[in-house]
Design an enzyme around this catalytic site. Structure first.
Site, PDB file in Angstrom:
ATOM      1  N   SER A  23       0.833  -1.204   0.000  1.00 21.11           N
ATOM      2  CA  SER A  23       0.000   0.000   0.000  1.00 21.11           C
ATOM      3  C   SER A  23       0.872   1.261   0.000  1.00 21.11           C
ATOM      4  CB  SER A  23      -0.960  -0.048   1.196  1.00 21.11           C
ATOM      5  OG  SER A  23      -1.973   0.914   1.077  1.00 21.11           O
ATOM      6  N   ALA A  24       0.760   2.106   1.033  1.00 27.10           N
ATOM      7  CA  ALA A  24       1.628   3.280   1.098  1.00 27.10           C
ATOM      8  C   ALA A  24       3.088   2.881   1.194  1.00 27.10           C
ATOM      9  CB  ALA A  24       1.243   4.148   2.300  1.00 27.10           C
TER      10      ALA A  24
END
Length: 317
Positions: free
Chosen positions: A160-161
Site C-alpha cells: 500500500s503506502a
C-alpha cells in the site's frame, strides 16, 4: 463551558483526523515484542536502531538456518501507511514470509503524519536502505546482516503506502549510488498506493477528487509541489518514460481483485512500466476474491498462504 465533539474530516483505520488538524490513532492491532524464535516458523527477530536523529528504528528477522555460514537474500520492507513495524499482524506476516522465502528481512519504522509530514517517510526509507547496504564487506555492524546477508541479492518491498515508498526509493536508486556499490536486485509492490488528478482505467469519475487516496495524500503531504500530481504519487506525471529510471532488475506488482480503491492503480502502474522502455523484467499478479492487504489482515487464510508462496518464489529465483 460545555464539552463538544471535534469534527472528524477523515477516518482511515487506525487513524482519525479532525478539522483542527489533530489526529489520533485508534487501537486496532496490539504492538508485540520481538521473538527470539517464533514457535511456528522458527524465525527469530530483534529490534534495532538505524538512526538516532531522526529516530528510525526497525525490526529484523532471521529464518532458521539450515547450514553454517549460510548467505541469505535481504529484503527491506515498508509497511502500509498509518501502521507500524511492531504490530502483531506485521509480525505474523513477516514471520511467514521470511520462513517461506528464507530471507533476512528488515522492516522499517519510518516517520508518519501528522507528527511528520512527507517527504519524511521517503527520506527515512532511503536512510534505512543506505544503512543496510553499508554492511556489505563489513566485519562489524549488525551481526545478522554481516554474517548472513547476501548483498548481491538485496531486495525491497512494500504494501500500500509502503509500496509507494518502495517505488520512490527504487527511482532514487536509479540515480543515487548506494554504499559499497550495492544495487537493488528485485522489488515487490503489493497493492501500491498511487493517485492523480484524473481517473485511470475503470476508476469512477464522480467525486474522484474526494476519494480516500486523494484525501490521504492531502493529509500526509499538504505542501506537496503539484498536489496530487506530484511525481511521488503520480509516477507518470512527467511522462511514462520517467519510469525507465527504475533502479532494480526485476519488479513484481500485485493487486487484489476486490480492492476497490487501488486495484486499478496497480494495473495502471504495471502497464506504465511496460510502456516506459525500462530494461528490467516486470510481472503482474492479481489475486481473485480478496481485498486490500488481505495477506496481512488475514494471514491464516489459504489465499494469504498461497500468496506468500508466490512472493517467496519470486524472491528466490
Amino acid at each position: 463551558m460545555g464539552s463538544f465533539a471535534k469534527e472528524v474530516i477523515l477516518e482511515i483505520p487506525p487513524v482519525r483526523v479532525y478539522k483542527d488538524g489533530t489526529a489520533e490513532r485508534l487501537p486496532e492491532f496490539p504492538y508485540v515484542p520481538l521473538s527470539p524464535q517464533d514457535p511456528q516458523t522458527g524465525v527469530s527477530s530483534k529490534d534495532i536502531t538505524i538512526s538516532k536523529n531522526p529516530l528510525i528504528s526497525a525490526r529484523i528477522f532471521l529464518p532458521k538456518l539450515t547450514k553454517p555460514n549460510q548467505k541469505l537474500p535481504i529484503l527491506v520492507y515498508f509497511h502500509g501507511g498509518f501502521e507500524s513495524a511492531f504490530t502483531s499482524h506485521s509480525q505474523r506476516y513477516l514471520n511467514n514470509l521470511v520462513s517461506e522465502a528464507h530471507v533476512i528481512a528488515v522492516t522499517v519504522e519510518y516517520r508518519q503524519a501528522p507528527e511528520h509530514y512527507l517527504p519524511a517517510a521517503y527520506e527515512d526509507g532511503w536512510t534505512a536502505l543506505q544503512w543496510v547496504a553499508s554492511h556489505a564487506n563489513r566485519i562489524h555492524g549488525e551481526p545478522w546482516l554481516v554474517n548472513y546477508g547476501d548483498f548481491e541479492k538485496l531486495n525491497i518491498s512494500g504494501d500500500s503506502a509502503g509500496a509507494n515508498i518502495a517505488h520512490n526509493i527504487i527511482m532514487r536508486a536509479g540515480v543515487d549510488v548506494l554504499p559499497n556499490g550495492v544495487k537493488i536486485s528485485k522489488a515487490v509492490l503489493t497493492h501500491p498506493y498511487f493517485w492523480s488528478s484524473k481517473p485511470v482505467l475503470a476508476e469512477p469519475v464522480d467525486k474522484h477528487d474526494k476519494a480516500i487516496p486523494q484525501l490521504m495524500w492531502d493529509f500526509a503531504y499538504p505542501s506537496a509541489p503539484g498536489g496530487i500530481d506530484n511525481p511521488m504519487v503520480n509516477p507518470i506525471v512527467n511522462g511514462v518514460e520517467s519510469l525507465k529510471g527504475l533502479g532494480c532488475s526485476k519488479l513484481l506488482v500485485t493487486v487484489a481483485e476486490c480492492d476497490q480503491l487501488l486495484r486499478e492503480r496497480g494495473v495502471w502502474y504495471f502497464n506504465s512500466v511496460k510502456e516506459s522502455g525500462w530494461k528490467g523484467e516486470v510481472e503482474l499478479i492479481e489475486v481473485e476474491g480478496v481485498g486490500h492487504a488481505f495477506q496481512i489482515m488475514n494471514t491464516d487464510t489459504e489465499e494469504a498462504k498461497n500468496f506468500i508462496k508466490r512472493l517467496a518464489l519470486f524472491l528466490q529465483n
